[in-house]
Design a protein around this motif. Structure first.
Motif, short mmCIF file in Angstrom:
data_model
loop_
_atom_site.label_atom_id
_atom_site.label_comp_id
_atom_site.label_asym_id
_atom_site.label_seq_id
_atom_site.Cartn_x
_atom_site.Cartn_y
_atom_site.Cartn_z
N GLU A 128 0.83 -1.21 0.00
CA GLU A 128 0.00 0.00 0.00
C GLU A 128 0.86 1.26 0.00
OE1 GLU A 128 -3.05 2.41 -0.42
OE2 GLU A 128 -3.17 0.21 -0.52
N LYS A 131 2.55 1.72 -3.44
CA LYS A 131 1.60 2.25 -4.42
C LYS A 131 1.31 3.73 -4.17
CE LYS A 131 -1.67 -0.87 -4.05
NZ LYS A 131 -2.94 -1.59 -4.36
N ARG A 135 1.82 6.82 -6.78
CA ARG A 135 0.81 7.83 -7.07
C ARG A 135 1.38 9.24 -6.94
NH1 ARG A 135 -2.31 4.47 -3.50
NH2 ARG A 135 -3.62 3.02 -4.67
N LEU A 173 8.02 -3.13 -5.31
CA LEU A 173 6.62 -3.55 -5.39
C LEU A 173 6.52 -4.94 -6.02
CD1 LEU A 173 3.62 -2.90 -5.01
CD2 LEU A 173 3.66 -1.73 -7.21
N LEU A 296 -1.96 1.43 -11.86
CA LEU A 296 -2.96 1.78 -10.87
C LEU A 296 -4.34 1.26 -11.19
CD1 LEU A 296 -1.79 5.43 -10.15
CD2 LEU A 296 -1.27 3.37 -8.88
N ILE A 300 -3.90 -4.25 -10.00
CA ILE A 300 -2.92 -3.97 -8.97
C ILE A 300 -3.59 -3.57 -7.65
CG2 ILE A 300 -1.05 -2.37 -8.33
CD1 ILE A 300 -0.19 -4.52 -10.20
N ALA A 301 -4.73 -2.92 -7.76
CA ALA A 301 -5.41 -2.46 -6.57
C ALA A 301 -5.96 -3.62 -5.75
CB ALA A 301 -6.53 -1.49 -6.94
#
Length: 302
Positions: A128, A131, A135, A173, A296, A300-301
């Motif tokens: 998390e 990511k 962003r 990641l 995104l 991936i979420a």
């Protein structure tokens, strides 16, 4: 100044000169501790000079509570806690007190949290936060809006670009997804990382990821490139040895596979095919990276 009841040599920028006007080395320069008598200075003295990590943590707490160099005190305390196998305490401390730190300190606190999450095997939290950092890069908010930042390693300063930071975060990641056995997500992230800034270590991890999906021919090609030193970072002997071990595993599982000691003509053919593949991947174009349009997404979420 006294620490733990013992007198300590005073150290200040104007302290001490040899006869003839020649300056001698200052105490705080030699030991890399700041000058003064504040809680933070006491903590650094205990950490670096007296080698008393528990005492240093106590004084770092006092520095934070008194508002003395809070940015540095919180980061340094978390590092000492990590060294003392108190990583969970360090995570809690950062979560509790990072609101007292400056905006400029938040990025380094995030990097420290990622290391702490990894040490505590908190993979979900690690993913998390990684990511979130992606962003920020996508939105142009990383590096406090600058194109580069100054980093330190082993006491040396160097410049890190947005491109380099993006590739590093993507590599981390990808490895985090590997720990969850989410090999499809890991593969996509590793391929994106290689499209931004290829290197042998991420290529080796991509090969392993493909092996985990039983795509041995593709894995063989990627790992062969590592062994043939076609990526930056190929001077790392450990990565080369690891790639060779994985290639041997592939050849044991699939005996008809060409061994990695192949002639140059076949090597060139493989290279040409991989060059075509690389050219199809999205290149790095600007600060607002187009690769995040895919990263995104919901895959991936999840």
């Amino acid at each position: 100044m006294e620490l733990n009841g013992n007198k300590v040599e005073s150290y200040s920028p104007s302290a001490g000169k040899k006869k003839g006007g020649e300056k001698k080395d200052l105490f705080h320069v030699i030991h890399k501790v700041p000058a003064g008598d504040s809680p933070y200075v006491r903590a650094k003295h205990l950490q670096l000079v007296e080698k008393d990590p528990d005492g240093a943590i106590v004084w770092f707490w006092k520095a934070i509570n008194s508002g003395d160099r809070v940015d540095s005190a919180l980061k340094d305390m978390a590092v000492v806690m990590k060294q003392q196998d108190r990583s969970e305490e360090a995570i809690e401390a950062i979560h509790s007190f990072r609101h007292l730190c400056s905006k400029q300190a938040q990025e380094s606190l995030d990097n420290l949290l990622i290391d702490l999450y990894k040490k505590c095997n908190m993979v979900d939290e690690q993913i998390e936060l990684l990511k979130q950092k992606l962003r920020m890069i996508y939105l142009g908010e990383a590096f406090n809006g600058k194109a580069t930042k100054t980093a330190r390693s082993h006491g040396r300063k160097f410049q890190v670009s947005v491109k380099q930071e993006t590739a590093r975060i993507l590599g981390n990641l990808g490895w985090a997804y590997m720990q969850q056995n989410n090999y499809k997500a890991a593969e996509m992230v590793y391929r994106k990382a290689q499209s931004v800034q290829p290197d042998s270590n991420k290529a080796c991890n991509l090969g392993l990821c493909l092996m985990k999906q039983d795509r041995l021919s593709e894995a063989h090609q990627v790992l062969l490139e590592v062994v043939l030193k076609k990526f930056p970072g190929s001077d790392d002997g450990k990565t080369i040895d690891r790639a060779k071990e994985l290639l041997s595993e592939i050849e044991e599982m699939q005996p008809n596979m060409l061994p990695f000691e192949i002639d140059s003509s076949i090597e060139e053919e493989i290279m040409e095919r991989l060059d075509l593949l690389l050219n199809e991947w999205t290149p790095f174009r600007s600060k607002r990276l187009p690769i995040f349009e895919e990263i995104l997404r919901d895959q991936i979420a999840c």
